[in-house]
Design a protein around this motif. Structure first.
Motif, PDB file in Angstrom:
ATOM      1  N   ARG A   1     -53.518  38.960  -9.830  1.00  0.00           N
ATOM      2  CA  ARG A   1     -52.618  38.841 -10.980  1.00  0.00           C
ATOM      3  C   ARG A   1     -52.988  37.689 -11.905  1.00  0.00           C
ATOM      4  O   ARG A   1     -52.334  37.495 -12.937  1.00  0.00           O
TER       5      ARG A   1
ATOM      6  N   ARG B   1     -53.421  38.227 -15.790  1.00  0.00           N
ATOM      7  CA  ARG B   1     -52.157  38.602 -16.445  1.00  0.00           C
ATOM      8  C   ARG B   1     -51.207  37.425 -16.535  1.00  0.00           C
ATOM      9  O   ARG B   1     -50.564  37.191 -17.567  1.00  0.00           O
ATOM     10  N   ASP B   2     -51.116  36.649 -15.451  1.00  0.00           N
ATOM     11  CA  ASP B   2     -50.188  35.526 -15.438  1.00  0.00           C
ATOM     12  C   ASP B   2     -50.626  34.418 -16.388  1.00  0.00           C
ATOM     13  O   ASP B   2     -49.781  33.733 -16.978  1.00  0.00           O
TER      14      ASP B   2
ATOM     15  N   LEU C   1     -42.391  37.576 -14.207  1.00  0.00           N
ATOM     16  CA  LEU C   1     -42.787  36.250 -14.696  1.00  0.00           C
ATOM     17  C   LEU C   1     -42.392  36.085 -16.158  1.00  0.00           C
ATOM     18  O   LEU C   1     -41.923  35.017 -16.559  1.00  0.00           O
ATOM     19  N   ASP C   2     -42.560  37.133 -16.960  1.00  0.00           N
ATOM     20  CA  ASP C   2     -42.164  37.088 -18.369  1.00  0.00           C
ATOM     21  C   ASP C   2     -40.661  36.845 -18.484  1.00  0.00           C
ATOM     22  O   ASP C   2     -40.201  36.024 -19.292  1.00  0.00           O
TER      23      ASP C   2
ATOM     24  N   ALA D   1     -46.335  30.963 -10.036  1.00  0.00           N
ATOM     25  CA  ALA D   1     -46.250  32.215 -10.783  1.00  0.00           C
ATOM     26  C   ALA D   1     -46.081  33.403  -9.834  1.00  0.00           C
ATOM     27  O   ALA D   1     -45.376  34.375 -10.154  1.00  0.00           O
TER      28      ALA D   1
ATOM     29  N   GLN E   1     -50.482  28.092 -10.782  1.00  0.00           N
ATOM     30  CA  GLN E   1     -51.351  29.250 -10.657  1.00  0.00           C
ATOM     31  C   GLN E   1     -52.249  29.084  -9.435  1.00  0.00           C
ATOM     32  O   GLN E   1     -52.924  28.069  -9.294  1.00  0.00           O
TER      33      GLN E   1
ATOM     34  N   CYS F   1     -48.250  32.901 -19.392  1.00  0.00           N
ATOM     35  CA  CYS F   1     -47.995  31.467 -19.552  1.00  0.00           C
ATOM     36  C   CYS F   1     -48.458  30.986 -20.914  1.00  0.00           C
ATOM     37  O   CYS F   1     -47.821  30.118 -21.533  1.00  0.00           O
TER      38      CYS F   1
ATOM     39  N   ARG G   1     -42.182  38.373  -8.508  1.00  0.00           N
ATOM     40  CA  ARG G   1     -42.792  39.643  -8.121  1.00  0.00           C
ATOM     41  C   ARG G   1     -41.860  40.801  -8.475  1.00  0.00           C
ATOM     42  O   ARG G   1     -40.741  40.877  -7.982  1.00  0.00           O
TER      43      ARG G   1
ATOM     44  N   PRO H   1     -42.948  42.749 -16.143  1.00  0.00           N
ATOM     45  CA  PRO H   1     -43.360  41.553 -15.383  1.00  0.00           C
ATOM     46  C   PRO H   1     -42.225  40.552 -15.225  1.00  0.00           C
ATOM     47  O   PRO H   1     -41.671  40.060 -16.214  1.00  0.00           O
TER      48      PRO H   1
END
Length: 329
Positions: A97, A100-101, A59-60, A46, A89, A105, A50, A57
């Motif tokens: 983070r 949030r991550d 990651l989203d 994850a 993770q 997920c 960055r 984000p």
């Protein structure tokens, strides 16, 4: 060898019994998607996603991209669907983070969660709440028991010879001790550079192999060309085990240490207190191109596509199985 019906659905029906391990910086959506389309579980950390301050984000965005591309592939190829994907993770106190991550997920219903550097009940519960499974990587039997006690569904035994933060124990010993008490999903990491090694992992008692370093030398990997070339040019003798660079012992390419102006045979010990996975972590300039790798890279002869690499593993795995059957007959 037993089949895969005893495994969670997310780990069944793979083209070969393999999960591509999450590679720091290197594993990006292009690599993950190619791995899944090739029929093995693809994964990424994850923390690889960055974004800049104030930006949406990343990651989203990555999770949306991966899900949509795999859905399109499955609709176009109903007889050859993609394998599921996994997100790693880092469960270390310096990872600011993490909360949030986890939420992202959960939102995207990630099917496989891989946790490292700490077992946390709430992470496993979040995975289960969205229909996923949680696999935790460990380097010894004591950590394995702690992970299962805290709700992990399966284990990744990171044995001697693995890339990244590798353990010091022989895979023969590590798998044997875990299998004395654990019958659930068990993956083995450590020098699985060929289909023969993958078959050996299953013979020892693992359910799947956990493969990382060979994927560095693929066209889809987010690695510098020099890194890919060094993987191709190196073998087991070129791997150095050191705790200097992160505070935790891991395997690195000798050539990259030499290029940074250091003596691979005379490295000082690292300090566990220096481990830091926060957004603002810094490392010495000389360490920017210290490249991790496992000992199984002697089988990597050129930079190729993910599809071609998985093809090779499948051919070698099937040939090794047939050869073993003939010897046992």
């Amino acid at each position: 060898m037993r089949g895969d019906n005893h495994l969670p659905a997310a780990l069944q029906g793979l083209r070969i019994p393999a999960v591509a391990s999450p590679l720091f910086i290197i594993s990006v959506p292009a690599l993950v998607i190619a791995q899944c389309k090739a029929g093995i579980v693809g994964s990424f950390p994850a923390l690889n996603a960055r974004e800049g301050e104030g930006e949406h984000p990343l990651l989203d965005t990555w999770l949306t991209q991966i899900r949509e591309e795999l859905d399109r592939h499955n609709q176009a190829n109903p007889d050859r669907p993609a394998a599921p994907f996994a997100v790693n993770q880092i469960v270390h106190r310096s990872n600011t983070r993490l909360e949030r991550d986890i939420e992202l997920c959960h939102k995207h219903e990630v099917p496989i969660w891989i946790t490292s550097l700490g077992a946390r009940v709430e992470v496993n519960e979040a995975a289960h709440d969205c229909g996923g499974i949680a696999l935790h990587d460990i380097i010894n039997n004591r950590f394995a028991k702690k992970a299962i006690e805290k709700g992990a569904d399966g284990l990744i035994a990171v044995a001697a010879g693995a890339g990244g933060h590798a353990g010091p124990q022989s895979p023969l010993a590590l798998i044997s001790e875990i299998r004395e008490w654990f019958e659930g999903p068990l993956l083995l990491s450590g020098s699985i550079g060929t289909g023969d090694a993958l078959l050996a992992a299953l013979a020892m008692g693992a359910d799947l192999g956990y493969i990382g370093s060979p994927f560095i030398a693929t066209k889809e990997a987010n690695a510098l060309q020099g890194y890919k070339d060094m993987i191709v040019e190196s073998g087991a003798d070129d791997i150095v085990y050191s705790s200097l660079f992160t505070g935790v012992s891991g395997n690195y390419l000798r050539g990259s240490i030499e290029n940074a102006g250091m003596d691979p045979d005379n490295l000082p010990e690292g300090d566990l207190k220096t481990m830091n996975f926060g957004d603002k972590r810094e490392k010495p300039k000389a360490w920017k191109t210290i490249w991790g790798s496992g000992q199984g890279i002697g089988a990597v002869k050129d930079v190729t596509s993910v599809a071609d690499l998985v093809d090779r593993y499948e051919r070698e795995f099937n040939a090794a199985w047939k050869r073993l059957q003939r010897r046992m007959a």
